[in-house]
Design a protein around this motif. Structure first.
Motif, PDB file in Angstrom:
ATOM      1  N   SER A  70       8.677  35.321 -39.387  1.00 23.49           N
ATOM      2  CA  SER A  70       8.269  34.781 -38.083  1.00 23.49           C
ATOM      3  C   SER A  70       9.185  35.360 -36.998  1.00 23.49           C
TER       4      SER A  70
ATOM      5  N   GLY B  78       9.809  34.048 -34.238  1.00 23.99           N
ATOM      6  CA  GLY B  78      10.562  32.943 -33.643  1.00 23.99           C
ATOM      7  C   GLY B  78      10.193  32.632 -32.212  1.00 23.99           C
ATOM      8  N   GLN B  79       9.187  33.312 -31.695  1.00 26.07           N
ATOM      9  CA  GLN B  79       8.833  33.092 -30.287  1.00 26.07           C
ATOM     10  C   GLN B  79       8.234  31.725 -30.025  1.00 26.07           C
ATOM     11  N   CYS B  80       7.393  31.239 -30.953  1.00 24.86           N
ATOM     12  CA  CYS B  80       6.730  29.956 -30.663  1.00 24.86           C
ATOM     13  C   CYS B  80       7.033  28.914 -31.734  1.00 24.86           C
TER      14      CYS B  80
HETATM   15 FE1  SF4 Z   1       5.004  33.360 -35.215  1.00 21.87          FE
HETATM   16 FE2  SF4 Z   1       4.626  32.876 -32.643  1.00 21.87          FE
HETATM   17 FE3  SF4 Z   1       6.102  34.976 -33.372  1.00 21.87          FE
HETATM   18 FE4  SF4 Z   1       3.488  35.037 -33.800  1.00 21.87          FE
HETATM   19  S1  SF4 Z   1       4.476  34.950 -31.807  1.00 21.87           S
HETATM   20  S2  SF4 Z   1       5.097  35.578 -35.280  1.00 21.87           S
HETATM   21  S3  SF4 Z   1       3.026  32.917 -34.241  1.00 21.87           S
HETATM   22  S4  SF4 Z   1       6.605  32.824 -33.729  1.00 21.87           S
END
Ligand code: SF4
Length: 567
Positions: free
Chosen positions: A491, A493-495
């Motif tokens: 992941s 880690g953005q959301c």
């Molecule tokens: Fe996960 Fe959000 Fe990053 Fe996509 S943008 S990999 S959903 S944390």
């Protein structure tokens, strides 16, 4: 301790800028080359790179910390041993090989030997799922590694024999060829056929064929090309997504080595169709050993005027292709994350819209297609739309390449028509005994026996090509844990739903393993999985709970009924 010479570093950076340019997009390749030279990325190297490219040093640090292949502190060993920890390698005995490597080297994973010779690391899928356990040593691949082979491999490294004695490219097992793999075209033949057509004629032909993106999402290729072609811009780009990182997928590795010319034909045809003059192959870092081969073919194509200026005599049609390496981030398989990475940023997916066909690489219209899609497009230009769509189903035309691994007698690469049932596929691969099949890799879904009459097609169960067969003895909870560990690690880690939610799902699976997860908590986790699917920003997060949900749904009684080891 290594003494660093600022003047020398600056000279090296200035030489690298001549190859990669002096804008932000040169950042990753420059860091990759400097790490190769110094064994890691010392602060001084990152600072000088930042100054040379006119960006803040914190930005460089932020990028270097994002990609797992960059090392910022500890110098890596002369030989970096990366053992694949994906489920297919797990099923073929990875754990025993790991213990033997630790014993032989006297270090744990994540450590470097005191003599600076060896670094031991785990990595995600190496694209050798049919020949696991797989081990990557620098840019050299070892397939079917056993504990017994480990001492010899280490001894060969110590004697530096590894450089000369082992082939870099491990042959793939192609078990079944169809119209795509058995094509008999010569280099440039696809492109020559396309250039006899108009630009809109090429797009029309691709539309008529019904070709949909082979990466798994199944977006109609002609629509993508049409939109990018219609966009108004002085610059446009074609990107080949060769970041094949989905666990269980290895067919692009085979195509990139064995059907290289046709893939470049496909990219050049796309450039002609949309009016682009620059292309990139974004090659995953784990496939570094393919780079030299790809560059040699590109050079040959330049000599034969299949690339360059006025290609094949077509006045004003100029196009060239550059290879750019990934650095160990699965999320960069997502097209907007890939573009961010190409631009020299962390591979974090963008909000969509705008879509890359309007606002892609450096804000110019860009098409990103999978390796197999470009190959198919080139063949369609010669053999016609009808030749292509006489296979498959109405909504999923053509044949598809599958990478088959796991508990079957004949793992390898198969070309089969879309619409094939899972039962038929298992018969082909001699895996009729399976209790479940994972279709589409970690982000796909786990299908149990009762559903083996389902078909693999965009209108039923879609797949980018990964098929992992699970025999009756496989502990499905362990499979779910392996996949969730993968997503927690990958992941970006953005959301929040993806970053935090997947950690919770993994914790729940561990509780189940210990016999400490109640049925009601499991139901809560299923609701959380749904939230992650709905609320995550990109395809990675949206698909990350698929395996969790389908395994729990199909094997709930097996999982809840298991007796914990320590009970
Ligand atoms: Fe996960 Fe959000 Fe990053 Fe996509 S943008 S990999 S959903 S944390």
């Amino acid at each position: 301790m290594q003494v660093l010479d600022r003047v020398k570093i600056n000279q090296e950076i200035s030489d690298l800028k001549k190859t990669y340019g002096d804008d932000r997009s040169a950042l990753l390749p420059i860091l990759q080359e400097l790490q190769e030279k110094y064994g890691y990325l010392p602060n001084l190297v990152m600072q000088e790179t930042a100054h040379a490219l006119g960006i803040h040093p914190v930005e460089v640090e932020s990028v270097a910390s994002f990609y797992s292949f960059f090392r910022r502190k500890e110098k890596q060993g002369k030989y970096v041993l990366r053992l694949c920890q994906t489920i297919s390698c797990d099923l073929s005995g990875k754990a025993k090989v790991a213990r033997q490597l630790e014993n032989e080297l006297g270090i744990k994973f994540g450590e470097t030997t005191k003599d600076g010779m060896f670094t031991l690391e785990y990595t995600n899928c190496l694209g050798m799922c049919d020949q696991g356990p797989a081990l990557l040593i620098n840019d050299r691949l070892f397939a079917r590694v056993t504990p017994e082979k480990v001492p010899q491999i280490i001894a060969d490294c110590r004697r530096d024999f590894i450089k000369s004695e082992f082939p870099k490219v491990v042959p793939s097992d192609v078990r079944k060829s169809g119209p795509i793999l058995s094509h008999d075209l010569k280099p440039g033949e696809g492109l020559k056929a396309a250039l006899k057509n108009t630009r809109s004629g090429v797009i029309g032909l691709i539309r008529e064929s019904g070709l949909k993106g082979r990466g798994g999402a199944g977006f109609p290729t002609a629509v993508k090309w049409q939109l990018a072609g219609a966009a108004q811009s002085a610059k446009k780009f074609v990107v080949c997504n060769a970041d094949e990182g989905e666990p269980g997928t290895f067919k692009d590795r085979y195509l990139l080595f064995n059907h290289t010319e046709m893939i470049f034909d496909g990219m050049t045809i796309a450039a002609y169709a949309i009016g682009a003059d620059k292309g990139f192959v974004y090659l995953r870092g784990e496939y570094l050993y393919l780079k030299k081969h790809l560059q040699e073919i590109l050079e040959k194509r330049r000599q034969n005027n299949l690339l360059g200026e006025n290609i094949l005599g077509k006045e004003g049609f100029n196009f060239d292709i550059e290879i750019r390496m990934g650095s160990g981030a699965y999320v960069c398989g997502e097209e907007t994350a890939l573009i961010e990475s190409l631009e020299g940023y962390r591979g974090e997916p963008r909000n969509r819209p705008p879509f890359p066909v309007d606002t892609g690489f450096q804000n110019h219209p860009t098409i990103v297609n999978n390796v197999e899609t470009f190959l198919d497009a080139a063949l369609i230009c010669v053999k016609g739309a009808k030749w292509f769509n006489e296979h498959g189903t109405e909504k999923s035309s053509g044949t598809k390449l599958f990478s088959v691994s796991g508990d079957c007698e004949k793992p390898g690469i198969y070309e089969l028509p879309f619409g094939i049932t899972i039962e038929q596929l298992l018969k082909e691969v001699k895996g009729e005994n399976a209790k479940a099949v994972q279709i589409g890799g970690a982000s796909g879904r786990c299908v149990a026996r009762k559903d083996f009459n389902r078909t693999i097609a965009f209108e039923d169960i879609s797949s980018g090509g990964s098929i992992i067969v699970f025999g009756p003895q496989v502990d499905m909870l362990e499979v779910a844990i392996n996949f969730m560990e993968f997503f927690v690690e990958e992941s970006c880690g953005q959301c929040t739903p993806c970053r935090e939610g997947n950690v919770k799902l993994l914790e729940g699976l561990k509780l189940l393993e210990e016999g400490r997860c109640s049925a009601s908590y499991l139901n809560e986790l299923m609701r959380l999985a749904e939230t992650i699917q709905l609320a995550s920003k990109c395809g990675l997060g949206q698909s990350s709970p698929n395996a969790f949900v389908s395994i729990i749904e199909n094997f709930k009684s097996e999982i809840l009924g298991r007796v914990p080891e320590k009970a």
